[in-house]
Design a protein around this motif. Sequence first.
Motif, PDB file in Angstrom:
ATOM      1  N   THR A 160       0.946  -1.121   0.410  1.00  0.00           N
ATOM      2  CA  THR A 160      -0.252  -0.085  -0.449  1.00  0.00           C
ATOM      3  C   THR A 160       0.785   0.804  -0.354  1.00  0.00           C
ATOM      4  OG1 THR A 160      -0.404   0.137   2.421  1.00  0.00           O
ATOM      5  CG2 THR A 160      -1.665  -1.487   1.457  1.00  0.00           C
ATOM      6  N   HIS A 161       0.251   2.312  -0.338  1.00  0.00           N
ATOM      7  CA  HIS A 161       0.862   3.136  -0.330  1.00  0.00           C
ATOM      8  C   HIS A 161       1.690   4.087   1.092  1.00  0.00           C
ATOM      9  CE1 HIS A 161       2.041   7.569  -1.708  1.00  0.00           C
ATOM     10  NE2 HIS A 161       2.007   8.592  -0.173  1.00  0.00           N
ATOM     11  N   ALA A 162       1.064   3.433   2.391  1.00  0.00           N
ATOM     12  CA  ALA A 162       1.538   3.553   3.614  1.00  0.00           C
ATOM     13  C   ALA A 162       2.653   2.540   3.564  1.00  0.00           C
ATOM     14  CB  ALA A 162       0.485   3.870   4.550  1.00  0.00           C
ATOM     15  N   ASP A 163       2.386   1.716   3.286  1.00  0.00           N
ATOM     16  CA  ASP A 163       3.835   0.073   3.818  1.00  0.00           C
ATOM     17  C   ASP A 163       5.187   0.593   4.027  1.00  0.00           C
ATOM     18  OD1 ASP A 163       1.469  -1.746   4.545  1.00  0.00           O
ATOM     19  OD2 ASP A 163       1.688  -2.141   2.367  1.00  0.00           O
TER      20      ASP A 163
ATOM     21  N   GLN B 232       5.163   8.394   5.315  1.00  0.00           N
ATOM     22  CA  GLN B 232       5.108   9.092   3.659  1.00  0.00           C
ATOM     23  C   GLN B 232       5.343   9.170   2.591  1.00  0.00           C
ATOM     24  OE1 GLN B 232       0.806   8.001   3.040  1.00  0.00           O
ATOM     25  NE2 GLN B 232       0.530   6.956   5.537  1.00  0.00           N
ATOM     26  N   GLU B 233       5.597  10.335   2.936  1.00  0.00           N
ATOM     27  CA  GLU B 233       6.070  11.561   2.077  1.00  0.00           C
ATOM     28  C   GLU B 233       7.917  11.292   1.366  1.00  0.00           C
ATOM     29  OE1 GLU B 233       4.968  12.865   5.312  1.00  0.00           O
ATOM     30  OE2 GLU B 233       2.747  13.552   4.191  1.00  0.00           O
TER      31      GLU B 233
ATOM     32  N   GLY C 255       7.452   8.693  -0.884  1.00  0.00           N
ATOM     33  CA  GLY C 255       6.965   8.555  -1.991  1.00  0.00           C
ATOM     34  C   GLY C 255       7.369   9.421  -2.936  1.00  0.00           C
TER      35      GLY C 255
ATOM     36  N   LEU D  46       9.783   6.579  -4.709  1.00  0.00           N
ATOM     37  CA  LEU D  46       9.323   5.964  -5.824  1.00  0.00           C
ATOM     38  C   LEU D  46       8.781   7.147  -6.969  1.00  0.00           C
ATOM     39  CD1 LEU D  46       6.696   4.570  -3.330  1.00  0.00           C
ATOM     40  CD2 LEU D  46       8.841   3.432  -4.725  1.00  0.00           C
ATOM     41  N   LYS D  47       8.926   8.530  -6.752  1.00  0.00           N
ATOM     42  CA  LYS D  47       8.180   9.676  -7.537  1.00  0.00           C
ATOM     43  C   LYS D  47       9.274   9.347  -8.063  1.00  0.00           C
ATOM     44  CE  LYS D  47       6.095  13.593  -9.141  1.00  0.00           C
ATOM     45  NZ  LYS D  47       6.241  15.007  -8.835  1.00  0.00           N
TER      46      LYS D  47
ATOM     47  N   THR E 216       5.319   1.473 -11.680  1.00  0.00           N
ATOM     48  CA  THR E 216       3.786   0.511 -10.506  1.00  0.00           C
ATOM     49  C   THR E 216       2.542   0.618 -11.130  1.00  0.00           C
ATOM     50  OG1 THR E 216       3.206   3.472 -10.657  1.00  0.00           O
ATOM     51  CG2 THR E 216       5.436   2.042  -8.925  1.00  0.00           C
TER      52      THR E 216
ATOM     53  N   LYS F  69      -1.334  -1.235  -9.040  1.00  0.00           N
ATOM     54  CA  LYS F  69      -2.812  -0.264  -8.450  1.00  0.00           C
ATOM     55  C   LYS F  69      -1.732  -0.514  -7.188  1.00  0.00           C
ATOM     56  CE  LYS F  69      -6.772  -1.387 -10.861  1.00  0.00           C
ATOM     57  NZ  LYS F  69      -7.520  -2.327 -10.862  1.00  0.00           N
ATOM     58  N   ARG F  70      -1.063  -1.733  -6.544  1.00  0.00           N
ATOM     59  CA  ARG F  70      -0.550  -1.760  -4.866  1.00  0.00           C
ATOM     60  C   ARG F  70       0.524  -2.692  -5.787  1.00  0.00           C
ATOM     61  NH1 ARG F  70      -3.537  -3.252  -0.018  1.00  0.00           N
ATOM     62  NH2 ARG F  70      -1.538  -5.183  -0.223  1.00  0.00           N
TER      63      ARG F  70
END
Length: 67
Positions: A25-28, A37-38, A41, A44-45, A55, A57-58
């Motif tokens: 997930t986004h938070a994992d 989380q940022e 993130g 990954l971006k 990427t 969905k998950r």
Amino acid sequence: MTLFLLLLENRLNRDSTTVKGIDLTHADPAKLIGTSQESPGRSLKQFKEQGCIETGKRNIYIKPQNS
């Protein structure tokens, strides 16, 4: 973050003949490495913009790099 993704991909796909990606997930990633989380993130971006990952969905797919 890079090492974390490579280790996680290796552990999850160790016995597989097909690439499944890393199911998160986004938070994992933030929870697993103990940060906000940022931070993952942004990483990954950047990896996606550089063409290192794709990427879904998950899922995160690490693309093989040409030497």
